[in-house]
Design a protein around this motif. Structure first.
Motif, PDB file in Angstrom:
ATOM      1  N   ALA A 106      -6.708  -6.071  -1.001  1.00  0.00           N
ATOM      2  CA  ALA A 106      -7.655  -4.840  -1.627  1.00  0.00           C
ATOM      3  C   ALA A 106      -7.938  -4.137  -0.146  1.00  0.00           C
ATOM      4  O   ALA A 106      -8.286  -3.029   0.007  1.00  0.00           O
ATOM      5  N   SER A 107      -8.136  -4.929   0.873  1.00  0.00           N
ATOM      6  CA  SER A 107      -8.643  -4.248   2.223  1.00  0.00           C
ATOM      7  C   SER A 107      -7.468  -3.385   2.911  1.00  0.00           C
ATOM      8  O   SER A 107      -7.503  -2.510   3.790  1.00  0.00           O
ATOM      9  N   CYS A 108      -6.126  -3.224   2.222  1.00  0.00           N
ATOM     10  CA  CYS A 108      -4.967  -2.512   2.994  1.00  0.00           C
ATOM     11  C   CYS A 108      -4.987  -1.307   2.331  1.00  0.00           C
ATOM     12  O   CYS A 108      -3.971  -0.536   2.527  1.00  0.00           O
ATOM     13  N   PHE A 109      -6.022  -1.035   1.194  1.00  0.00           N
ATOM     14  CA  PHE A 109      -5.943   0.357   0.437  1.00  0.00           C
ATOM     15  C   PHE A 109      -6.548   1.297   1.324  1.00  0.00           C
ATOM     16  O   PHE A 109      -7.581   1.232   1.772  1.00  0.00           O
ATOM     17  N   ASN A 110      -5.965   2.479   1.534  1.00  0.00           N
ATOM     18  CA  ASN A 110      -6.594   3.539   2.263  1.00  0.00           C
ATOM     19  C   ASN A 110      -7.377   4.259   1.019  1.00  0.00           C
ATOM     20  O   ASN A 110      -6.921   5.512   0.667  1.00  0.00           O
ATOM     21  N   ARG A 111      -8.080   3.760   0.032  1.00  0.00           N
ATOM     22  CA  ARG A 111      -8.729   4.245  -1.063  1.00  0.00           C
ATOM     23  C   ARG A 111     -10.358   4.176  -0.991  1.00  0.00           C
ATOM     24  O   ARG A 111     -10.601   3.346  -0.379  1.00  0.00           O
ATOM     25  N   GLU A 112     -10.934   5.008  -1.637  1.00  0.00           N
ATOM     26  CA  GLU A 112     -12.215   4.836  -1.928  1.00  0.00           C
ATOM     27  C   GLU A 112     -12.613   4.764  -3.410  1.00  0.00           C
ATOM     28  O   GLU A 112     -12.182   5.665  -4.180  1.00  0.00           O
ATOM     29  N   ILE A 113     -13.573   3.845  -3.968  1.00  0.00           N
ATOM     30  CA  ILE A 113     -13.911   3.904  -5.072  1.00  0.00           C
ATOM     31  C   ILE A 113     -15.479   4.096  -5.226  1.00  0.00           C
ATOM     32  O   ILE A 113     -16.218   3.292  -4.838  1.00  0.00           O
ATOM     33  N   ASN A 114     -15.769   5.218  -5.745  1.00  0.00           N
ATOM     34  CA  ASN A 114     -17.359   5.636  -5.741  1.00  0.00           C
ATOM     35  C   ASN A 114     -18.152   5.451  -4.363  1.00  0.00           C
ATOM     36  O   ASN A 114     -19.060   5.019  -4.057  1.00  0.00           O
ATOM     37  N   GLY A 115     -17.415   6.229  -3.416  1.00  0.00           N
ATOM     38  CA  GLY A 115     -17.681   6.222  -2.210  1.00  0.00           C
ATOM     39  C   GLY A 115     -17.478   5.072  -1.260  1.00  0.00           C
ATOM     40  O   GLY A 115     -18.060   4.998  -0.200  1.00  0.00           O
ATOM     41  N   ARG A 116     -16.988   3.900  -1.812  1.00  0.00           N
ATOM     42  CA  ARG A 116     -16.964   2.706  -0.785  1.00  0.00           C
ATOM     43  C   ARG A 116     -15.351   2.169  -0.878  1.00  0.00           C
ATOM     44  O   ARG A 116     -14.635   2.529  -1.491  1.00  0.00           O
ATOM     45  N   PRO A 117     -14.991   1.667   0.284  1.00  0.00           N
ATOM     46  CA  PRO A 117     -13.754   0.899   0.647  1.00  0.00           C
ATOM     47  C   PRO A 117     -13.193   0.010  -0.934  1.00  0.00           C
ATOM     48  O   PRO A 117     -14.157  -0.613  -1.460  1.00  0.00           O
ATOM     49  N   VAL A 118     -12.127  -0.013  -1.078  1.00  0.00           N
ATOM     50  CA  VAL A 118     -11.599  -0.804  -2.351  1.00  0.00           C
ATOM     51  C   VAL A 118     -12.041  -2.463  -1.772  1.00  0.00           C
ATOM     52  O   VAL A 118     -11.708  -2.744  -0.717  1.00  0.00           O
ATOM     53  N   ASP A 119     -12.305  -3.337  -2.822  1.00  0.00           N
ATOM     54  CA  ASP A 119     -12.777  -4.501  -2.529  1.00  0.00           C
ATOM     55  C   ASP A 119     -11.993  -5.422  -3.684  1.00  0.00           C
ATOM     56  O   ASP A 119     -11.425  -4.906  -4.422  1.00  0.00           O
ATOM     57  N   VAL A 120     -11.783  -6.727  -3.436  1.00  0.00           N
ATOM     58  CA  VAL A 120     -11.037  -7.372  -4.226  1.00  0.00           C
ATOM     59  C   VAL A 120     -11.793  -7.286  -5.641  1.00  0.00           C
ATOM     60  O   VAL A 120     -11.080  -7.796  -6.663  1.00  0.00           O
ATOM     61  N   SER A 121     -13.035  -7.203  -5.841  1.00  0.00           N
ATOM     62  CA  SER A 121     -13.640  -7.314  -7.213  1.00  0.00           C
ATOM     63  C   SER A 121     -13.013  -5.962  -7.862  1.00  0.00           C
ATOM     64  O   SER A 121     -12.995  -5.911  -9.067  1.00  0.00           O
TER      65      SER A 121
END
Length: 344
Positions: A106-121
């Motif tokens: 999850a930490s290796c995605f250069n993406r944001e979901i709702n303004g935050r980094p991608v998390d394993v959840s």
């Protein structure tokens, strides 16, 4: 450690359902003589997940994905024999490692979901541990035994023709030739010629992970197959981050294993060593020669155990690192990497 990330395809087309792949992963549970307990799917928080649930969850999580786009990815994690020996409780330790590995993923995605980094959840995945592995037609042991297998088949056909009266000959003599071929085949296991489909001996535990292309909310696309490590693109008037850093993921996977299990990794097992080998084979072999005596001995032992050609042995001085020798060994190391014995 050898890790692969692949989009699942059926021929030239991406799989529209995960059902066939789930059925494939259930094959070990269907073996009548399996020694290990039945293995269920699991994810970050749950154990004992049925295959029916996996199929339902993954197949339903594909909103707005086109037929030409992958619906899910397969991550396969193959620890080496040395790494597996470090795990006292193979199944539980591998589950623990899988859950930590997916945090790395999850930490290796250069993406944001709702303004935050991608998390394993945010990651929808299901994993399964297998304890057995069979030889494939692409394995070097099977390929190098193929000449013997072909000749044995020809001789068995001759015996059938003799028994049916089509040709004349000595069945006993031919059976002796078959026995000789079986014995002299270059690759044996427990006194038997290695063939395609034969189960490999020893601890063959490995991990299969099915990862949905979409996040758990079925709203965001998270593709580990992205050709970008990190970039931004304008979409609908907004700048959106994109990309997945595979290089970073492989490095974190190795470090997570070493930290969790206090594993002392030899140079030839490291991610950096594989990168050196691919980019500069001479540097790779030179680094082996520069290791302390005990580490160098273990490195050479590990390489020999992969079945790679040592002609006559891994060179012991930089002067011996000829282009011809490097190329002869290079082919063997590629086979070792694919077999999951060394590298990531």
């Amino acid at each position: 450690m050898y890790i692969t990330i692949t989009a699942q395809k059926l021929g030239a087309n991406y799989s529209q359902s995960v059902a066939d792949y789930v059925d494939y992963l259930e094959k070990e549970n269907q073996l009548p003589d399996i020694e290990s307990d039945h293995e269920f799917f699991f994810n970050q928080k749950e154990d004992d997940i049925s295959p029916e649930v996996v199929i339902k969850e993954i197949d339903a999580n594909t909103t707005k994905l086109k037929k030409i786009e992958p619906k899910f990815y397969s991550i396969t994690v193959n620890p080496s024999q040395y790494e597996l020996k470090k795990l006292q409780n193979s199944t539980e330790a591998l589950k623990q490692y899988t859950r930590e590995l997916m945090k790395n993923y999850a930490s290796c995605f250069n993406r944001e979901i709702n303004g935050r980094p991608v998390d394993v959840s945010d990651i929808k995945y299901f994993a399964k541990i297998e304890h057995q592995r069979a030889f494939k037609g692409t394995d070097i042991q099977v390929k190098e035994n193929q000449v013997y297998a072909t000749k044995i088949l020809q001789l068995k056909n001759e015996i059938q023709k003799i028994n049916r009266g089509i040709i004349e000959g000595s069945v006993r003599k031919i059976e002796g030739e078959i026995k000789s071929l079986e014995t002299n085949a270059p690759h044996q296991q427990n006194g038997k010629r290695i063939t395609q489909g034969m189960l490999k001996e020893g601890n063959q535990s490995h991990i299969h992970i099915i990862v949905s292309r979409k996040d758990v909310s079925n709203s965001f696309s998270l593709s580990p197959g992205s050709k970008y490590k990190a970039s931004e693109v304008e979409m609908n008037g907004k700048m959106v981050k994109r990309g997945f850093n595979r290089d970073d993921f492989f490095q974190k996977a190795e470090k997570t294993f070493d930290k969790n299990f206090q594993y002392q990794r030899n140079f030839v097992e490291t991610y950096q060593a594989r990168k050196d080998f691919i980019k500069n084979p001479k540097l790779y072999f030179s680094a082996i020669m520069g290791l302390p005596a005990s580490e160098k001995a273990l490195a050479i032992k590990m390489l020999r155990e992969t079945g790679m050609p040592m002609i006559p042995v891994v060179p012991f001085s930089k002067a011996q690192l000829t282009v011809k020798l490097i190329k002869s060994i290079q082919k063997g190391i590629h086979a070792a990497l694919r077999s999951g014995s060394i590298g990531i």
